[in-house]
Design a protein around this motif. Structure first.
Motif, PDB file in Angstrom:
ATOM      1  N   HIS A   1       9.125  16.558   6.197  1.00 30.73           N
ATOM      2  CA  HIS A   1      10.182  15.987   7.040  1.00 30.73           C
ATOM      3  C   HIS A   1       9.879  16.234   8.514  1.00 30.73           C
ATOM      4  O   HIS A   1       9.868  17.365   8.981  1.00 30.73           O
ATOM      5  CB  HIS A   1      11.554  16.570   6.702  1.00 30.73           C
TER       6      HIS A   1
ATOM      7  N   CYS B   1      13.800  11.799   2.487  1.00 27.43           N
ATOM      8  CA  CYS B   1      13.454  12.970   1.667  1.00 27.43           C
ATOM      9  C   CYS B   1      13.944  12.771   0.230  1.00 27.43           C
ATOM     10  O   CYS B   1      13.233  13.122  -0.723  1.00 27.43           O
ATOM     11  CB  CYS B   1      14.036  14.243   2.268  1.00 27.43           C
TER      12      CYS B   1
ATOM     13  N   CYS C   1      18.698  13.956   4.100  1.00 22.26           N
ATOM     14  CA  CYS C   1      17.810  12.917   4.634  1.00 22.26           C
ATOM     15  C   CYS C   1      17.514  11.876   3.549  1.00 22.26           C
ATOM     16  O   CYS C   1      17.013  12.209   2.471  1.00 22.26           O
ATOM     17  CB  CYS C   1      16.511  13.544   5.137  1.00 22.26           C
TER      18      CYS C   1
ATOM     19  N   HIS D   1      13.616  10.151   9.718  1.00 23.92           N
ATOM     20  CA  HIS D   1      12.455  10.748   9.038  1.00 23.92           C
ATOM     21  C   HIS D   1      11.297   9.830   9.411  1.00 23.92           C
ATOM     22  O   HIS D   1      11.339   8.624   9.112  1.00 23.92           O
ATOM     23  CB  HIS D   1      12.695  10.794   7.525  1.00 23.92           C
TER      24      HIS D   1
HETATM   25 ZN    ZN Z   1      13.415  13.635   5.554  1.00 25.16          ZN
END
Ligand code: ZN
Ligand code: 5GP
Length: 112
Positions: free
Chosen positions: A46, A7, A4, A96
């Protein structure tokens, strides 16, 4: 979420122009700004989008951060827009959960 983008930005693996951080929330400047102020406000946990379990704690933290950032960025007097995109029709490109804080000029009266 190893793959991600946000992230990775939160962890610092990908650099970003950070404007705010606390235990639960991270905020940074959008790489492709659509207004003089364009900041992305994201929960550190997340969560894909608002359909996937944005619980009250997450939302409270994000909204408090948004208000603080808006004041710090000088947007309180003239106002701003806070947007989250969801899914295909919402044109969400990063999965996200994030909120776009836009301001610094008169924004369009249309939302879509
Ligand atoms: Zn994420
Ligand atoms: P969405 O389209 O999912 O609502 O918003 C994703 C946003 O992330 C877009 O406005 C895009 O410009 C921004 N973005 C995509 N990749 C990066 C990046 O690597 N760094 C930063 N700061 N913003 C990004």
């Amino acid at each position: 979420m190893d793959d991600c983008l946000f992230c990775k930005i939160i962890k610092g693996d990908i650099p970003s122009a950070r404007v705010f951080e606390n235990d639960d929330v991270f905020a940074f400047r959008d790489i492709n700004p659509q207004a003089p102020v364009h900041i992305l406000i994201v929960p550190k946990k997340h969560v894909a989008n608002v359909l996937e379990g944005a619980d009250a704690g997450i939302m409270d933290g994000v909204m408090r951060a948004a208000a603080q950032i808006a004041r710090e960025q000088g947007l309180a007097e003239n106002g701003f827009r806070l947007i989250t995109n969801c899914g295909r029709d919402g044109a969400q490109s990063v999965n996200h959960l994030h909120f776009h804080l836009l301001g610094g000029r008169q924004l369009s009266e249309t939302m879509a």
